[in-house]
Each structure stands twice: as C-alpha cells, then as structure tokens.
Design a protein around this motif. Structure first.
Motif, PDB file in Angstrom:
ATOM      1  N   ARG A   1       4.171  16.739  12.035  1.00 49.18           N
ATOM      2  CA  ARG A   1       3.935  17.581  10.868  1.00 49.18           C
ATOM      3  C   ARG A   1       4.829  18.818  10.908  1.00 49.18           C
ATOM      4  N   VAL A   2       4.915  19.457  12.070  1.00 46.94           N
ATOM      5  CA  VAL A   2       5.770  20.643  12.205  1.00 46.94           C
ATOM      6  C   VAL A   2       7.221  20.272  11.912  1.00 46.94           C
TER       7      VAL A   2
ATOM      8  N   LYS B   1       2.131  28.691   8.421  1.00 45.94           N
ATOM      9  CA  LYS B   1       1.553  28.170   7.183  1.00 45.94           C
ATOM     10  C   LYS B   1       1.064  26.734   7.371  1.00 45.94           C
ATOM     11  N   ALA B   2       1.717  25.986   8.267  1.00 46.32           N
ATOM     12  CA  ALA B   2       1.304  24.610   8.560  1.00 46.32           C
ATOM     13  C   ALA B   2       0.060  24.572   9.444  1.00 46.32           C
ATOM     14  N   GLY B   3      -0.383  25.729   9.936  1.00 47.01           N
ATOM     15  CA  GLY B   3      -1.614  25.794  10.714  1.00 47.01           C
ATOM     16  C   GLY B   3      -1.428  25.926  12.213  1.00 47.01           C
ATOM     17  N   TYR B   4      -0.234  26.253  12.649  1.00 53.17           N
ATOM     18  CA  TYR B   4       0.037  26.364  14.087  1.00 53.17           C
ATOM     19  C   TYR B   4       0.507  27.776  14.409  1.00 53.17           C
ATOM     20  N   GLY B   5       0.562  28.089  15.681  1.00 52.06           N
ATOM     21  CA  GLY B   5       0.975  29.420  16.096  1.00 52.06           C
ATOM     22  C   GLY B   5       2.351  29.411  16.745  1.00 52.06           C
TER      23      GLY B   5
ATOM     24  N   THR C   1       7.611  22.649  22.177  1.00 48.04           N
ATOM     25  CA  THR C   1       8.803  23.396  21.795  1.00 48.04           C
ATOM     26  C   THR C   1       9.484  22.765  20.590  1.00 48.04           C
ATOM     27  N   LEU C   2       9.823  23.602  19.638  1.00 48.40           N
ATOM     28  CA  LEU C   2      10.614  23.202  18.481  1.00 48.40           C
ATOM     29  C   LEU C   2      12.054  23.592  18.755  1.00 48.40           C
TER      30      LEU C   2
ATOM     31  N   LYS D   1       8.489  28.240  20.832  1.00 47.13           N
ATOM     32  CA  LYS D   1       7.264  27.722  21.448  1.00 47.13           C
ATOM     33  C   LYS D   1       6.163  27.713  20.394  1.00 47.13           C
ATOM     34  N   ILE D   2       5.461  26.581  20.297  1.00 49.94           N
ATOM     35  CA  ILE D   2       4.422  26.399  19.288  1.00 49.94           C
ATOM     36  C   ILE D   2       3.075  26.214  19.976  1.00 49.94           C
ATOM     37  N   SER D   3       2.054  26.857  19.443  1.00 43.52           N
ATOM     38  CA  SER D   3       0.703  26.686  19.983  1.00 43.52           C
ATOM     39  C   SER D   3      -0.175  26.017  18.931  1.00 43.52           C
TER      40      SER D   3
END
Length: 128
Positions: free
Chosen positions: A19-20, A62-66, A41-42, A7-9
C-alpha cells in the motif's frame, strides 16, 4: 534525481508495504518506490523539482503509517564569522539543508547548534 530512504512505522504485513509503495508511486515526480517490509524502509527515487521529502512523509502519514525520524543535536564551533550577518547566513544556509529540523548560530560564542535527521543528512555533510 534524488534517492532517499525513509523508515516507516505501523506496517503489520506485506500488504501494508504494498500500500505504501502504491501511494508513493502515485506522487508526481516519483520515479520508483520500493518498500522492504523486513527492514520497514522505503527507498524512493524522485525528481526534487516536482516532489520533496516532506510531500513523501505526508503521503505516508495520510496512508495511515508513521515516519520514524532519527534526530540528533550537535554543536559546532564556527570560525571566520566577522559580524552577525555572517552568523545569519550560516543559520539560513544550514536550515535549507534537507533533513535539518532546527539551526541557530550564536555569533558571540561562535557556536552552531543544529538538530537534524540522521536518516537524511550526516554530520560530515554539515561540516563546512
């Protein structure tokens, strides 16, 4: 190959999702990464010998996401331990499981207290 969902925030548009995907697909050992922006979701398929879930999480951050973790605490009764070495072994083995954040065994009370990410491992996976 291992398949994992993360799960990505922090994504605000489909360009964020792209980008992710690009960042994760560049990691050595990643076979395929796909981000669903709607569910945040990834889904990633990778070779666990070349990259691990921690590397993937670090790349996302590092890409700026949580990375959202769904941690739960459980306590299990562990029967059959005859000495403190048995308790240490149970603790050591459970700590190695992917998704386990913390694990401690009390030999005297025969209890395993464990904290884990339910997105990576389930209660049924932990039962011995």
């Amino acid at each position: 190959m291992k398949v994992e969902k993360v799960k990505i925030s922090g994504m605000t548009c489909t360009a964020c999702a792209s980008r992710v995907e690009r960042v994760i697909n560049k990691l050595e050992g990643v076979d395929k990464a796909n981000v669903n922006f709607a569910t945040e979701t990834l889904s990633v398929q990778y070779d666990n010998d070349k990259v691990n879930s921690s590397d993937i999480e670090k790349a996302i951050e590092k890409a700026g996401y949580g990375v959202e973790k769904n941690t739960k605490n459980y306590s299990f009764k562990v029967e059959g331990m005859t000495c403190s070495a048995c308790a240490n072994r149970v603790e050591r083995v459970t700590k190695k499981a992917d998704g386990v954040v913390n694990s401690s065994v009390n030999f005297a009370t025969e209890k395993l207290n464990i904290t884990f990410d339910e997105n990576k491992i389930s209660v049924n996976d932990l039962k011995i």
